[in-house]
Design a protein around this motif. Sequence first.
Motif, short mmCIF file in Angstrom:
data_model
loop_
_atom_site.label_atom_id
_atom_site.label_comp_id
_atom_site.label_asym_id
_atom_site.label_seq_id
_atom_site.Cartn_x
_atom_site.Cartn_y
_atom_site.Cartn_z
N LEU A 410 24.60 9.99 66.30
CA LEU A 410 25.10 8.94 67.16
C LEU A 410 26.04 9.54 68.22
N PHE A 422 24.98 -2.25 67.91
CA PHE A 422 24.07 -1.19 67.48
C PHE A 422 22.79 -1.80 66.92
N SER A 423 21.70 -1.03 66.96
CA SER A 423 20.45 -1.46 66.33
C SER A 423 20.56 -1.31 64.82
N GLN A 426 20.75 2.31 63.79
CA GLN A 426 22.06 2.88 64.14
C GLN A 426 23.13 2.40 63.18
N ARG A 427 23.06 1.13 62.78
CA ARG A 427 24.03 0.61 61.81
C ARG A 427 23.91 1.34 60.48
N ARG A 429 23.04 4.40 60.14
CA ARG A 429 23.66 5.71 60.36
C ARG A 429 25.19 5.60 60.28
#
Length: 533
Positions: A410, A422-423, A426-427, A429
């Motif tokens: 990220l 965030f997508s 991504q969340r 991550r």
Amino acid sequence: MSTTLAIENLSVALPRGADRAHALGGVSLALREGEILCVVGESGSGKSMTANAIMRLLPIGVAVSGGAIRFEGRDILSLPEAEMRHLRGRRIAMVFQEPMTALNPLRSIGDQIGEMFRTHTGFGRAEIDARILGLLDEVRLPDPRTVARAFAHELSGGQRQRAMIAMALALEPTVLIADEPTTALDVTTQAQILRLIRDLQRKKGTAVLFITHDFGVVGEIADRVAVMQNGQLVEEGYTADVLDRPKHSYTRMLLAAVPPLSAPGARPVSAETVLSIDRVSKTYLTRGSGLRKRSTLALDQVTLSLPKGSTLGIVGESGSGKSTLAKCLVRLVAPDAGAIRMGDVDIAHLSRREAKHATGRIQMVFQDPYGSLNPRRRAGDLVAQGPIAHGVQPAQAHARAQELFALVGLDPTATERFPHEFSGGQRQRIGLARALALEPQILVADEPVSSLDVSVQAQVLELLAQLRARLGLSMVFITHDLRVAAQICDRVAVMKDGRVVEEGPAAEVFSVPSHAYTQALIEAIPQRRRPAP
């Protein structure tokens, strides 16, 4: 075969500031009478927006900017709202992705199904009650009378999804829209739901628009497939043609991201054990009717071990005890009996203060990246929170948070953003960065990729494998997806009703399963034999 629903050059505009101008750009699709059309694509491809446009349930600020949606020849986008309400549920029905948010938690299942008849028909109470029981029986729910009186939280995930299907089919609609109805279900429940939809579709001649990101599901249920990317329709055709001979590079990429069931070659595993689970048991007591308490044996004499630097997979259906075991490992739940040893320390019987320091060495990545991150705190604060609680200075913890963002792929400057920015991938991550902040020896990952698209799932799995190698992590990986377990796990334990019924090297368990339950799980995987194109 006549066309029941036609989407003609449909465009849907997004609000200013969105990552693109249109959620849908000139999409044209035809759903024919009595067929199942699967719409496939990653998050943000426009699948659910297409369904919401058909139902005229678009979010505030999102609007149709061009095109038409014709149902039986009429453009439903131009209908008055009163006529659209008449169509919803009665002629065009929808099964939503998450039944716990779609079902009213304060009303019984029977009452919510009955509302369909009270709103759209003149049936009396006795007729409505009879139809409710008939529908619950038709979707193969056990003891329909009990289910009708139950509330959503009292049913399992598969039972809630069946109740949603019963509600959608109550008035025998011409078109059924199913938006990711099997995403979070285990393989056996998923197989039952797919078989149920297919059987009901054949019996009633309903046209089904089935939205999914799972190509195994597509191969199991679809007559035709439409592939979407960034609001555009990039490929469409009969199922065998699209799956076996994909034309578009995006379709080929999605198919390539589907993990195979066969496990890769075994890695060398250390002889040193970092985690030992010895005869761990856990019983939940819940209040039943009257003054009686009902007991549920969630874990029954579970014994497992985790070699240093390896990944132990825990697989099984919902209710098998997987997540309870994970919570016991990180001391969110205290076991009733047994030992959980990290080295010479039994963390199962430490005091709360002692456990705070010991469990810093074992951290958890939670299943739901939406629910596990506080929406009111910035992402960097969430990652720094653990080290600060363990005495690290805030400035140092926030600097480490930026390093961890870079480690999990990220942008380090994104620590100032909030979770909703965030997508889903991504969340997840961010959840991984938060778990790594205390530099644990052991990572417990509870269904970390179950709700992700196949391509994002592949990225997260690759990231976990890289972190395991780079940081020397040992992992307990909990999943109901046997394909995922086959790719990332060195050893696999199969759980049923709180017990471990089979355990061994991943390649051995998946190629020559010895227990009938493991064999049933593998048999239930949709399109497990389909070769990659």
